[in-house]
Each structure stands twice: as C-alpha cells, then as structure tokens.
Scaffold this active site. Structure first.
Site, PDB file in Angstrom:
ATOM      1  N   ARG A   7       0.864  -1.174   0.000  1.00  0.00           N
ATOM      2  CA  ARG A   7       0.000   0.000   0.000  1.00  0.00           C
ATOM      3  C   ARG A   7       0.905   1.230   0.000  1.00  0.00           C
ATOM      4  O   ARG A   7       1.731   1.395   0.898  1.00  0.00           O
ATOM      5  CB  ARG A   7      -0.868   0.000   1.241  1.00  0.00           C
ATOM      6  CG  ARG A   7      -1.754   1.205   1.289  1.00  0.00           C
ATOM      7  CD  ARG A   7      -2.658   1.176   2.477  1.00  0.00           C
ATOM      8  NE  ARG A   7      -3.505   2.340   2.466  1.00  0.00           N
ATOM      9  CZ  ARG A   7      -4.295   2.671   3.455  1.00  0.00           C
ATOM     10  NH1 ARG A   7      -4.364   1.920   4.514  1.00  0.00           N
ATOM     11  NH2 ARG A   7      -5.048   3.738   3.372  1.00  0.00           N
TER      12      ARG A   7
ATOM     13  N   ARG B  95      -6.377  14.310  13.027  1.00  0.00           N
ATOM     14  CA  ARG B  95      -6.151  15.294  11.954  1.00  0.00           C
ATOM     15  C   ARG B  95      -7.318  16.271  11.887  1.00  0.00           C
ATOM     16  O   ARG B  95      -8.463  15.878  12.089  1.00  0.00           O
ATOM     17  CB  ARG B  95      -5.984  14.585  10.606  1.00  0.00           C
ATOM     18  CG  ARG B  95      -4.662  13.880  10.465  1.00  0.00           C
ATOM     19  CD  ARG B  95      -4.568  13.083   9.186  1.00  0.00           C
ATOM     20  NE  ARG B  95      -4.586  11.656   9.438  1.00  0.00           N
ATOM     21  CZ  ARG B  95      -4.783  10.721   8.512  1.00  0.00           C
ATOM     22  NH1 ARG B  95      -4.978  11.074   7.252  1.00  0.00           N
ATOM     23  NH2 ARG B  95      -4.774   9.454   8.835  1.00  0.00           N
TER      24      ARG B  95
END
Ligand code: ADP
Length: 400
Positions: free
Chosen positions: A93, A241
């Site tokens: 990934r 975040r």
C-alpha cells in the site's frame, strides 16, 4: 513452490501484513498480523485465516524503537515461519501515486525514484510506505513488488474536482486535489456491485470513517470527487487530523504565534481532530462511552461534518441514490451512523434502527429517499488482487 502473495501496509508508526495463497481465482487469506505499539509497548500479533491467534509476542520498547526496526522483526518472523522462497510477489500500500499513476504499478528503480519524489505530498505516510520496498529490493532484487496507491482510484475525476482556486501554475506543478483511501473505495464499490448492482450503478457516496476519514462520490462505481485533496489532512475531522481548515489559521499560527512549519504540521496531523476537539481521546469508542460534554461535542462535530460533506457530494452527483458506511467507525459505530443519517433527514434519508443497531448490510428505513448500506472494506485483499493481476495470475474479473 511460490504460491503466496504478501501484502504490506507500512506506515510511519505501524506495520501490518497479510499473506494470501493464490491457488484459485481469488486470493485466500493465510495469515495476517503486524507490529503495534512501536517505541512504547511493541507487540507482534499474527492470526491465521480463521482468526485464531498464532503469535502474540511482546518486546521491550528499545528492541523496537522505530518503524524500521518493526519491519525487520516482521520480516524475520515471516522468513522463519513461512520462508521467503514461497512468496511469489509483494504488494504494497503506497499512499501517493501523484498525478501520474492511475493504476497499480510494478516497482523498478525508475518507479521507486518517482515515488520518492512524492514524499513531500504525504510526509506522514509515503516515507514509511517506501521503506520496505527499498529494503526488499536490496535483499531480494528478483522478487516482484507492486505498488498500489490510495490516490489512483481518483485519477479519473473531472478536472473541476481536482482544482484549487489558486494560480494555474501551481496546479501544473502538482498542487491539486488528489484524494485518498482509493483502495478502500475500490474494495467497497466492488462489493456493492456484487450485492446490489443497480445501486452500484447509480449515485453513491461512500463514507470511509476510520482513524483517517474521507468521503467519495461515485457514479457507476467511478470516483467523481472526494473530501481529501492535496494531502490526507483535508475534508473531515479525523482521529487526530484537523480536516478542512481556514488556511488563514495556518498563517496566523506561523506569523503571530511564532510556530515553525514543523510544529504546525505536528499539531494539524497529531493533535487535532477528535483528540483536539475533545481533549480526551482520538477513539470514537472512548468518546461515545464518556459523559463529558467535550466528548459529546466532538462526536456532534464529526457527525455534522460527515453529513455536510455527503450533502456537498450529492451536489457533485446531482442527487444521491445511496450512502455507504465503511472502515472502523463506519462499520462498527451504529450511533455515528444514526446521527449522520439524522442530520440528512431534511433530504428524506432515514434508518431502520434495528438493522442499524445490528450493523446489517442494508440499514435504510421504509420510505428513505436514499439507500443506506454498511459494507466492510478490505484494502489488503484489493492489493492482493491487483498484485496477482499484474503478475498475470488472476482471472481478469477477479478485481470486480
Ligand atoms: P485505520 O485502519 O485507519 O487505523 P480503522 O478503519 O481501523 O482505522 O478505524 C479505527 C477507528 O475505528 C478507531 O480509532 C475507533 O475510533 C473506531 N472504531 C473501531 N471499532 C469501533 C466500535 N466498535 N465503535 C466505535 N468506533 C470504533
């Protein structure tokens, strides 16, 4: 005999892997695991394909001080227990494929250099993603490695979706909206096509709500727009975040509070989102269980933003036929789904509350103006399929 595909998901603070057998048309899970608690309470956990624990080893913090040490421990475990000659290929990934890659790619030195040039676009993830590719190329240059990107699924966006309202030259330099979580969206869209093909052919918003979170607008299974953009900071608030933020705040922090760019970056990536809002936790389970008002506010904020973003993406699609929840929060938190759909009640969406509480596949209520689904994502299986396909070992429709 080489009959296994290894899928590696290496981040800046964790490493996960899955091992698949490629005997049939679709990869079958053999082992999955990873190292958690790097630098604090490292633990290597591995389960077999049926979910039974086969390894649960604890380490002292200084034995696994960083992600690179974790990779070596995981590699040693795999070589000892599986043997590296049985692995036919490794799929990785990789968060950023830049403006270039709309498909997974087999990695050679040129590709690796190009992927390294995207490190500034995803500082939190890209470096960690590429590390094991580099190390493996040194150890086993003959072993095919495939990079699968979180951005690739979005590369077919209409131009309007990929623009910022900034001077044109910046777009040409690569300052543009990319979108992330593409492997998850591809996985969920493929599954939806299997279980509800007519729905999948329509206007669908997928809500990938995990520790990272974003929404994707799809028409006929293809991404049209997404809430994440240049970096994986944009859009929804996440575990730590910030999500969408007035850029003036960043200027203020630097110009008037004397913060360095690195300090601002740390705040926006690691100290904001649900953690920043609540001051308590980045974990939705903890916040839902808390009776503190700050926890309730963080949850309310999150659900409102998910609903607002879904409504905005419905504008892109010219309507909404279905909303699909996926990832850690989307699959497991009925309360988050309930509040999000309630915030879309004005648009005629409603839930079957019993189906929602049971996390059933289809959870919309009678008369709801859009369907509501819960579809588990499987990014690693997606990577294994892509890797098989690039090696020419899968039936072409195995990625469907
Ligand atoms: P990632 O793969 O990005 O680390 P996941 O998709 O596994 O993230 O999601 C992790 C998040 O999912 C956790 O931080 C937690 O907030 C949330 N989560 C997991 N299980 C539950 C649950 N049963 N109820 C509510 N939230 C959950």
């Amino acid at each position: 005999m080489s009959d296994l595909i290894l899928v590696v998901n290496a981040g800046s603070s964790s490493i996960k892997f899955k091992l698949y057998r490629v005997a049939g048309a679709d990869p079958a899970l053999v082992l999955g695991g990873g190292m958690s608690g790097i630098g604090t309470a490292p633990a290597l956990t591995v389960k077999d394909g049926s979910g039974a624990l086969v390894e649960n080893r604890r380490f002292a913090p200084d034995e696994v001080p960083d992600a690179s040490a974790a990779q070596h421990h995981v590699a040693d475990w795999l070589i000892h227990h599986v043997g590296d000659q049985r692995v036919a290929a490794v799929g990785h990934r990789v968060v950023h494929g830049g403006p270039v890659y709309a498909e997974p790619v087999r990695v050679d030195d040129t590709v690796l250099r190009r992927l390294e040039s995207f490190i500034p676009l995803a500082p939190l993830h890209q470096l960690g993603n590429l590390d094991p590719i580099r190390v493996l190329r040194q150890r086993r240059p003959d072993l095919p490695q495939v990079a699968c990107f979180d951005t690739a699924f979005h590369r077919g966006h209409p131009e309007l979706a990929d623009r910022f309202a900034l001077p044109r030259a910046l777009h040409d330099e690569g300052v543009r909206r990319y979108g992330f979580h593409g492997l998850s969206y591809e996985s969920v869209a493929g599954r939806l096509r299997e279980i509800a093909p007519e729905t999948a052919a329509g206007r669908v918003v997928i809500a990938h709500l995990g520790s990272g979170a974003s929404l994707c607008a799809l028409q006929d299974g293809r991404s049209q727009d997404s809430t994440m953009s240049f970096t994986a900071l944009d859009g929804l608030p996440m575990g730590t975040r910030c999500g969408a933020l007035d850029p003036g705040v960043v200027l203020h922090l630097i110009e008037h509070k004397g913060m360095t760019p690195a300090e601002v970056g740390h705040m926006l990536y690691h100290e904001s989102g649900l953690l920043g809002l609540s001051g308590l936790s980045n974990d939705v389970r903890t916040l839902l269980a808390s009776d503190r008002p700050e926890a309730a506010m963080a949850i309310d904020f999150f659900c409102r933003r998910v609903a607002q973003a879904a409504a905005a993406l419905a504008v892109t699609l010219g309507g909404l036929d279905a909303i699909v929840f996926t990832a850690g929060i989307g699959e497991n938190a009925p309360e988050i789904r309930r509040r999000t759909v309630a915030a879309l009640g004005w648009a005629g969406l409603s839930l079957d509350h019993a189906a929602n509480a049971a996390s059933a596949a289809r959870i919309d209520g009678p008369g709801s103006r859009a369907q509501v689904w819960v579809v588990p994502t499987d990014e690693e299986l997606m990577i294994a399929r892509h890797t098989m396909r690039l090696l020419g070992r899968a039936a072409p429709d195995a990625t469907a």
